[in-house]
Design a protein around this motif. Structure first.
Motif, PDB file in Angstrom:
ATOM      1  N   ILE A 368       1.056  -1.102   0.026  1.00  0.00           N
ATOM      2  CA  ILE A 368      -0.122   0.125  -0.187  1.00  0.00           C
ATOM      3  C   ILE A 368       0.520   0.998   0.199  1.00  0.00           C
ATOM      4  N   ALA A 369       1.937   1.259   0.656  1.00  0.00           N
ATOM      5  CA  ALA A 369       3.136   2.746   0.453  1.00  0.00           C
ATOM      6  C   ALA A 369       3.702   2.939  -0.471  1.00  0.00           C
ATOM      7  N   ASN A 370       3.915   1.543  -1.114  1.00  0.00           N
ATOM      8  CA  ASN A 370       4.823   1.717  -1.960  1.00  0.00           C
ATOM      9  C   ASN A 370       3.347   2.635  -3.663  1.00  0.00           C
ATOM     10  N   GLY A 371       2.067   2.241  -3.406  1.00  0.00           N
ATOM     11  CA  GLY A 371       1.335   2.072  -4.563  1.00  0.00           C
ATOM     12  C   GLY A 371       1.330   4.172  -3.879  1.00  0.00           C
ATOM     13  N   LEU A 372       1.022   4.180  -2.446  1.00  0.00           N
ATOM     14  CA  LEU A 372       0.616   5.529  -2.488  1.00  0.00           C
ATOM     15  C   LEU A 372       2.321   6.441  -2.763  1.00  0.00           C
ATOM     16  N   THR A 373       3.087   5.699  -2.566  1.00  0.00           N
ATOM     17  CA  THR A 373       4.350   6.967  -2.834  1.00  0.00           C
ATOM     18  C   THR A 373       4.251   7.419  -4.687  1.00  0.00           C
ATOM     19  N   GLU A 374       3.678   6.488  -5.250  1.00  0.00           N
ATOM     20  CA  GLU A 374       4.154   6.096  -6.722  1.00  0.00           C
ATOM     21  C   GLU A 374       2.722   7.366  -7.352  1.00  0.00           C
ATOM     22  N   ILE A 375       1.396   6.778  -6.889  1.00  0.00           N
ATOM     23  CA  ILE A 375       0.862   8.175  -7.107  1.00  0.00           C
ATOM     24  C   ILE A 375       1.142   9.732  -6.890  1.00  0.00           C
ATOM     25  N   SER A 376       1.422   9.690  -5.499  1.00  0.00           N
ATOM     26  CA  SER A 376       2.665  10.878  -5.028  1.00  0.00           C
ATOM     27  C   SER A 376       3.835  11.669  -6.049  1.00  0.00           C
ATOM     28  N   ALA A 377       4.422  10.420  -6.681  1.00  0.00           N
ATOM     29  CA  ALA A 377       5.333  11.308  -8.072  1.00  0.00           C
ATOM     30  C   ALA A 377       4.264  11.646  -9.214  1.00  0.00           C
ATOM     31  N   ILE A 378       3.388  11.048  -9.752  1.00  0.00           N
ATOM     32  CA  ILE A 378       2.470  11.334 -10.244  1.00  0.00           C
ATOM     33  C   ILE A 378       1.587  12.779 -10.174  1.00  0.00           C
ATOM     34  N   TYR A 379       1.049  13.180  -8.515  1.00  0.00           N
ATOM     35  CA  TYR A 379       0.532  13.967  -8.504  1.00  0.00           C
ATOM     36  C   TYR A 379       2.209  15.149  -8.280  1.00  0.00           C
ATOM     37  N   GLU A 380       2.954  14.596  -8.076  1.00  0.00           N
ATOM     38  CA  GLU A 380       4.279  16.110  -7.820  1.00  0.00           C
ATOM     39  C   GLU A 380       4.423  16.549  -9.922  1.00  0.00           C
ATOM     40  N   ALA A 381       4.421  15.520 -10.689  1.00  0.00           N
ATOM     41  CA  ALA A 381       4.399  15.716 -11.626  1.00  0.00           C
ATOM     42  C   ALA A 381       3.735  16.747 -12.547  1.00  0.00           C
ATOM     43  N   LEU A 382       2.156  16.260 -11.932  1.00  0.00           N
ATOM     44  CA  LEU A 382       1.640  17.343 -12.429  1.00  0.00           C
ATOM     45  C   LEU A 382       1.189  19.100 -11.262  1.00  0.00           C
ATOM     46  N   ASN A 383       2.336  18.913 -11.081  1.00  0.00           N
ATOM     47  CA  ASN A 383       1.988  20.081  -9.497  1.00  0.00           C
ATOM     48  C   ASN A 383       1.471  19.995  -8.950  1.00  0.00           C
ATOM     49  N   LYS A 384       0.795  18.677  -8.727  1.00  0.00           N
ATOM     50  CA  LYS A 384      -0.319  18.884  -7.037  1.00  0.00           C
ATOM     51  C   LYS A 384       0.394  18.658  -5.940  1.00  0.00           C
ATOM     52  N   HIS A 385       1.940  19.838  -5.147  1.00  0.00           N
ATOM     53  CA  HIS A 385       2.674  19.230  -4.518  1.00  0.00           C
ATOM     54  C   HIS A 385       2.145  18.742  -2.687  1.00  0.00           C
ATOM     55  N   GLU A 386       0.985  19.505  -3.143  1.00  0.00           N
ATOM     56  CA  GLU A 386       0.481  19.443  -1.237  1.00  0.00           C
ATOM     57  C   GLU A 386      -0.073  18.402  -1.063  1.00  0.00           C
ATOM     58  N   GLU A 387      -0.868  17.706  -2.439  1.00  0.00           N
ATOM     59  CA  GLU A 387      -1.221  16.315  -2.697  1.00  0.00           C
ATOM     60  C   GLU A 387      -0.410  15.366  -2.296  1.00  0.00           C
ATOM     61  N   ALA A 388       0.668  15.632  -3.738  1.00  0.00           N
ATOM     62  CA  ALA A 388       1.430  14.679  -3.240  1.00  0.00           C
ATOM     63  C   ALA A 388       2.694  14.559  -2.171  1.00  0.00           C
ATOM     64  N   LEU A 389       2.667  15.278  -0.655  1.00  0.00           N
ATOM     65  CA  LEU A 389       2.807  15.600   0.394  1.00  0.00           C
ATOM     66  C   LEU A 389       2.071  14.464   1.348  1.00  0.00           C
ATOM     67  N   LYS A 390       0.822  14.570   0.685  1.00  0.00           N
ATOM     68  CA  LYS A 390       0.197  14.005   2.262  1.00  0.00           C
ATOM     69  C   LYS A 390       0.059  12.781   1.518  1.00  0.00           C
ATOM     70  N   LEU A 391       0.237  11.976   0.409  1.00  0.00           N
ATOM     71  CA  LEU A 391       0.737  11.305   0.241  1.00  0.00           C
ATOM     72  C   LEU A 391       1.533  10.673   0.777  1.00  0.00           C
ATOM     73  N   LEU A 392       2.537  11.017   0.420  1.00  0.00           N
ATOM     74  CA  LEU A 392       3.851  10.191   1.643  1.00  0.00           C
ATOM     75  C   LEU A 392       3.775  10.521   2.845  1.00  0.00           C
ATOM     76  N   ASN A 393       3.161  11.395   3.187  1.00  0.00           N
ATOM     77  CA  ASN A 393       2.924  10.945   4.903  1.00  0.00           C
ATOM     78  C   ASN A 393       1.813  10.238   5.275  1.00  0.00           C
TER      79      ASN A 393
END
Length: 568
Positions: A368-393
């Protein structure tokens, strides 16, 4: 010019699982690790153990005699009790007590030998099952020392098993180098016992190759995997399941080395074997891997077709809410982002998050953690940094700060550090990198490319905070590591050289900065030619420094071929 190098996450390791059979004729241990989502690690090879004859005395009679630990009947009986206690699911602490007393009895009554070694291996296995991995290591080392290969095949087999169990324990603790060293010792013993073409040797070769992949030692992994493939082809029918497993690992290695065409060839051959064997789910897993290769080759339509094939099968065989379905959604989200279909990309991310936020029972938290990390990388690429950081947390909270999880947590913290740096939150960026570096130091993983890159990024964050002395320390250590692991001409190494030169310049160490820049410029001219924009940029920087130092550049003559050939 200071530049940011993207962090690379390390392969993840799942916790070790150790089980005992109901029958005391065998003492078996299994260690499962996942070097990549493309291929799951097989259990570490182990041998069947000789039967230890239990005493004919009753428990009451033996307990009455326990004050005399040299009783030769006591050790076998206590060891049998320990194995049966674990197998029945009773109190593991009680089982540990039985195993510890059995080892003591064997040591006193018979001294070093097979019985003592087997008892110590059972004791260590129980320690691992209780999560006390550090306590298991010296016990396993004692079990290996208690054996002498000159005393027959039983000693050889038990020594091999001890080394493999020790390697699994080190791996779970995140000590990759020591883990590999133990596996190498086990393989050497096995080859001496069976020869280098035995099927058992092939199994261990593949297991060690997977460990090399985790350590990013891909050339060594390729050699061992090739050996395993050759042995399986010699002993098995053409297109066997064992050969398919070797080819999947070989594809993973070639993908890591950037040889995508070779990786694709091995995956197609493995898929054909699985289709013939009727392994529908295995075929779908390979389809996902094939899709990944197509993405690397920018063949996006073919990648989507492979992913959709796998998605259809996973939904029908595992259900719409299975984690494997979420994993394919993430792959589709990534490929749609790469093709500019951002709405589709976001939609697939949301579908994956829906599954991962309410996972079905039995799904490992690491997955699950690995999946959240991969989604956060896509959000980061989409410039959704806050959402990406929430997923990493969220991913961080799922993982426990245990030795076996530290490498994965360090990778997540490094990813957070990169994101903080991009949005100019330099203090938080440096803190994230510092935490990641500390975890890797604690696990002994201080000579990897990943560690060197993280030190470089920690140095960049320190520069932004005007902590120049700390930045220099980071860059200098990163330089040493990357020179050793990648060579002086590698792009990551050159990036650290450039950062170090800029920092020396900021400290007023103009001569030191000039020496580095001259070296960088010479390398770039040799590799890229004098007309390359990167070369021109480095040359401008060097001219400024030389003016400050009051001297001109001393150039070594180049032939016209070297100056013009930008493809060398």
């Amino acid at each position: 010019m200071l530049s940011l190098v993207s962090a690379k996450t390390t392969p993840n390791a799942t916790p070790q699982h150790i089980s005992f059979p109901q029958n005391d004729n065998h003492i078996q241990k299994n260690g499962n690790k996942t070097p990549s989502s493309l291929l799951k690690r097989t259990p570490s090879p182990s041998f069947s153990k000789p039967k230890i004859k239990p005493s004919k005395k009753t428990l009451q009679e033996l307990c009455a005699d326990e004050s005399s630990l040299d009783n030769p009947d006591l050790g076998p009986f206590l060891l049998k009790l320990a194995i049966e206690t674990v197998a029945s699911g009773d109190n593991e602490n009680k089982a540990l007590d039985y195993a510890t007393r059995a080892s003591t009895s064997f040591e006193i009554s018979s001294g070093p030998g097979l019985d003592l070694a087997l008892s110590l291996q059972v004791e260590a296995a129980i320690y691992c099952s209780l999560g006390q991995l550090e306590d298991a290591i010296p016990i396993l080392e004692r079990s290996i020392e208690a054996l002498d290969h000159k005393n027959g095949s039983d000693h050889v087999m038990a020594k091999f098993s001890g080394f493999m169990q020790l390697g699994d324990t080190y791996s779970t603790l995140g000590r990759v180098d020591r883990s590999i060293s133990s596996y190498e010792s086990g393989l050497k013993i096995q080859i001496e016992r069976f020869g280098d073409l035995d099927p058992k040797v092939a199994e261990t070769c593949r297991y060690l190759a997977e460990a090399y992949v985790q350590a990013m030692r891909f050339d060594e992994a390729e050699k061992l995997c090739q050996k395993s493939l050759e042995i399986h082809r010699k002993h098995n029918a053409p297109a066997s399941l064992e050969e398919a497993g070797d080819r999947r690992l070989m594809a993973l290695i070639y993908e890591a080395k950037g040889d995508y065409e070779s990786a694709l060839e091995h995956l197609v051959l493995a898929s054909m074997v699985m289709i013939a064997a009727g392994r529908e789910n295995e075929v779908s897993a390979i389809d996902v891997s094939i899709g990944n290769i197509y993405v690397s080759l920018c063949r996006f339509d073919e990648a989507i077709f492979s992913y959709q094939k796998a998605l259809t099968v996973f939904k029908s065989t595992r259900g719409d809410d299975h984690s494997s379905v979420a994993a394919v959604y993430i792959r589709l989200a990534d490929v749609y982002y790469k093709t500019g279909k951002l709405r589709d990309s976001k939609s697939y991310c949301e579908n994956a998050l829906r599954i991962l936020s309410k996972p079905v029972p039995g799904i490992a938290t690491e997955e699950i953690a690995n999946g959240l990390t991969e989604i956060s990388a896509i959000y980061e690429a989409l410039n959704k940094h806050e959402e990406a950081l929430k997923l990493l947390n969220m991913a961080m909270k799922l993982l426990k700060d245990t030795p076996g999880q530290r490498s994965m947590i360090a990778g997540i913290e490094a990813q957070m550090g990169v994101m903080f740096y991009k949005i100019r939150r330099y203090g938080e960026a440096r803190s994230s990198f510092e935490n990641a570096v500390a975890k890797l130091r604690a696990s002994g993983d201080t000579r990897s490319v990943f560690f060197g890159i993280m030190l470089n990024q920690m140095g960049l964050a320190s520069v932004q905070l005007y902590r120049i002395d700390e930045a220099v320390e980071c860059f200098e250590e990163a330089k040493q590591i990357l020179e050793q692991e990648c060579g002086s001409c590698d792009i990551d190494t050159l990036g650290v050289y450039s950062n170090l030169a800029a920092t020396y310049d900021a400290m007023g160490r103009v001569e030191d900065a000039t020496v580095i820049l001259e070296y960088i410029l010479r390398l770039r001219e040799e590799k890229l030619g004098t007309a390359n924009p990167e070369v021109a940029d480095e040359k401008r920087r060097l001219v400024v420094l030389l003016k400050e130092a009051g001297r001109a550049r001393i150039r070594k003559g180049n032939s016209l071929v070297n100056l013009l050939d930008s493809s060398s």
